[in-house]
Design an enzyme around this catalytic site. Structure first.
Site, PDB file in Angstrom:
ATOM      1  N   HIS A 125       0.607  -0.901   0.467  1.00 61.73           N
ATOM      2  CA  HIS A 125       0.000   0.188   0.686  1.00 61.73           C
ATOM      3  C   HIS A 125       0.883   1.491   0.009  1.00 61.73           C
ATOM      4  O   HIS A 125       0.446   2.433  -0.326  1.00 61.73           O
ATOM      5  CB  HIS A 125      -1.001   0.275   1.724  1.00 61.73           C
ATOM      6  CG  HIS A 125      -2.014  -0.693   0.784  1.00 61.73           C
ATOM      7  ND1 HIS A 125      -2.824  -1.690  -0.252  1.00 61.73           N
ATOM      8  CD2 HIS A 125      -2.464  -2.009   2.281  1.00 61.73           C
ATOM      9  CE1 HIS A 125      -3.629  -1.893   0.711  1.00 61.73           C
ATOM     10  NE2 HIS A 125      -3.524  -2.849   1.742  1.00 61.73           N
ATOM     11  N   ASP A 162      -3.116 -10.335  -2.724  1.00 63.38           N
ATOM     12  CA  ASP A 162      -3.742 -10.379  -1.227  1.00 63.38           C
ATOM     13  C   ASP A 162      -5.039  -8.987  -1.102  1.00 63.38           C
ATOM     14  O   ASP A 162      -5.413  -9.421  -2.501  1.00 63.38           O
ATOM     15  CB  ASP A 162      -2.062  -8.600  -0.720  1.00 63.38           C
ATOM     16  CG  ASP A 162      -2.746  -8.554   0.858  1.00 63.38           C
ATOM     17  OD1 ASP A 162      -2.461  -8.556   1.041  1.00 63.38           O
ATOM     18  OD2 ASP A 162      -3.848  -7.254   0.192  1.00 63.38           O
ATOM     19  N   HIS A 164      -6.322  -7.148  -0.734  1.00 67.91           N
ATOM     20  CA  HIS A 164      -6.347  -5.523  -0.859  1.00 67.91           C
ATOM     21  C   HIS A 164      -5.811  -4.888  -2.080  1.00 67.91           C
ATOM     22  O   HIS A 164      -4.585  -5.320  -2.365  1.00 67.91           O
ATOM     23  CB  HIS A 164      -6.184  -5.059   0.289  1.00 67.91           C
ATOM     24  CG  HIS A 164      -7.011  -4.974   2.340  1.00 67.91           C
ATOM     25  ND1 HIS A 164      -6.508  -5.869   2.763  1.00 67.91           N
ATOM     26  CD2 HIS A 164      -8.472  -4.664   2.412  1.00 67.91           C
ATOM     27  CE1 HIS A 164      -7.095  -6.685   3.760  1.00 67.91           C
ATOM     28  NE2 HIS A 164      -8.197  -5.187   3.741  1.00 67.91           N
ATOM     29  N   ASP A 246      -4.878 -12.727   3.454  1.00 69.46           N
ATOM     30  CA  ASP A 246      -6.371 -12.419   3.872  1.00 69.46           C
ATOM     31  C   ASP A 246      -6.873 -12.578   3.073  1.00 69.46           C
ATOM     32  O   ASP A 246      -8.354 -12.159   2.905  1.00 69.46           O
ATOM     33  CB  ASP A 246      -5.628 -10.505   4.311  1.00 69.46           C
ATOM     34  CG  ASP A 246      -5.305  -9.931   2.687  1.00 69.46           C
ATOM     35  OD1 ASP A 246      -4.597 -10.361   2.365  1.00 69.46           O
ATOM     36  OD2 ASP A 246      -5.016  -8.701   3.633  1.00 69.46           O
TER      37      ASP A 246
END
Length: 309
Positions: A125, A162, A164, A246
């Site tokens: 991120h 991931d 996200h 995740d």
């Protein structure tokens, strides 16, 4: 097939407030599962401390300097709503960078076939000028750029599964035709980026969103059609994986229904393309994964695949 595993106790020193999901127990969960005798063949190494100049491969010098200067001697410094610096954060982050670069060096020199770097905080991120989403420096992006600049890799692919979207990696490589960034992720979900229409200035950004509730069948379908097809056409010299776990059905921060076998399958499919185009060279970097049980199971499946089982 030789697999390098890289970590460092400094990953435990990146402290977070009680109850924060990005906690030191994540690394302990990885370490516990890798104590199993089936992982005895791993080559294990400590993540070196990167010089602060190394993150400037993707982050401007003022950004790196500002984070180092902001690190507290005690307590926490808030970067955004869920990203904090503690006294141990900068060393942990620089060792995360150092571990990723060390893994690239080992793989590109032929010292090992592939590598997995388990450090925290995660990185995907982190944009060029913004720490966010638990992330400080973008380790996977730095690894990709290091392979280009130091080892002369012509094309590097960064595969991100991931749950996200890796907005930071997308931001960094938006105008870089030499790096393919390919992500599958839940949408809508934090950070709100990752639509299929986001393709970069050279059509080297590939986003394949999933919806809440999607499971193994849908994940494998879109990974084959959307990610692997583009990976094959790109023919990379090295593949870097932003290995977040995740999307596992046990994870508390998302709503996909994958299990550990899906991550093993995805790893093997990426390895097949690496064998064809990149001499088998794969460097995997830990990102998310906030169910300790789900994380442990997923890392075990990922490592089984990297080790050729």
């Amino acid at each position: 097939m030789t697999t390098l595993y890289v970590s460092h106790p400094a990953a435990l020193d990146h402290a977070m407030p009680a109850g924060h999901p990005e906690c030191p127990d994540r690394i302990r969960a990885v370490e516990r599962v890798l104590e199993d005798e089936r992982f005895a063949g791993l080559v294990r190494g400590l993540a070196p401390l990167a010089d602060p100049a190394v993150p400037t491969l993707v982050h401007p010098v003022p950004y790196v300097q500002a984070l180092i200067e902001a690190a507290p001697r005690e307590g926490f410094v808030q970067i955004d709503g869920d990203t904090l610096l503690s006294p141990g954060t900068i060393e942990a982050a620089l060792r995360g960078v150092g571990g990723a670069v060390h893994a690239v060096d080992a793989v590109m020199k032929g010292e090992c076939r592939n590598a997995f770097v388990a450090m925290r905080p995660p990185g995907h991120h982190a944009e060029r000028m913004q720490a966010m989403g638990f992330c400080v420096f973008n380790h996977a992006a730095i690894a990709a750029r290091h392979a280009r600049q130091v080892h002369g890799a012509t094309r590097v692919a960064l595969v991100d599964w991931d749950v996200h979207h890796g907005n930071g990696s997308q931001d960094i490589f938006w105008d870089d035709a030499s790096v393919l960034y390919a992500s599958t992720h839940e949408m809508p979900l934090y950070p709100g980026t990752g639509a299929a229409s986001e393709r970069g200035n050279h059509d080297t950004i590939v986003n394949v969103p999933l919806r809440a509730g999607d499971g193994s069948e849908r994940f494998r379908e879109v990974f084959e059609a959307g990610i692997l097809r583009r990976l094959e056409a790109f023919a990379p010299d090295l593949i870097v994986i932003s290995a977040g776990f995740d999307a596992h059905r046990l994870d508390p921060l998302a709503h996909l229904q994958l299990d550990e076998a899906d991550f093993g399958w995805a790893t093997r499919r990426v390895m097949e393309i690496a064998e064809k185009h990149a001499g088998g060279r794969v460097v995997s970097v830990l990102e998310g994964g906030y169910s300790l049980k789900g994380l442990g199971l997923s890392v075990a499946a990922h490592m089984d695949a990297l080790m050729g089982r």
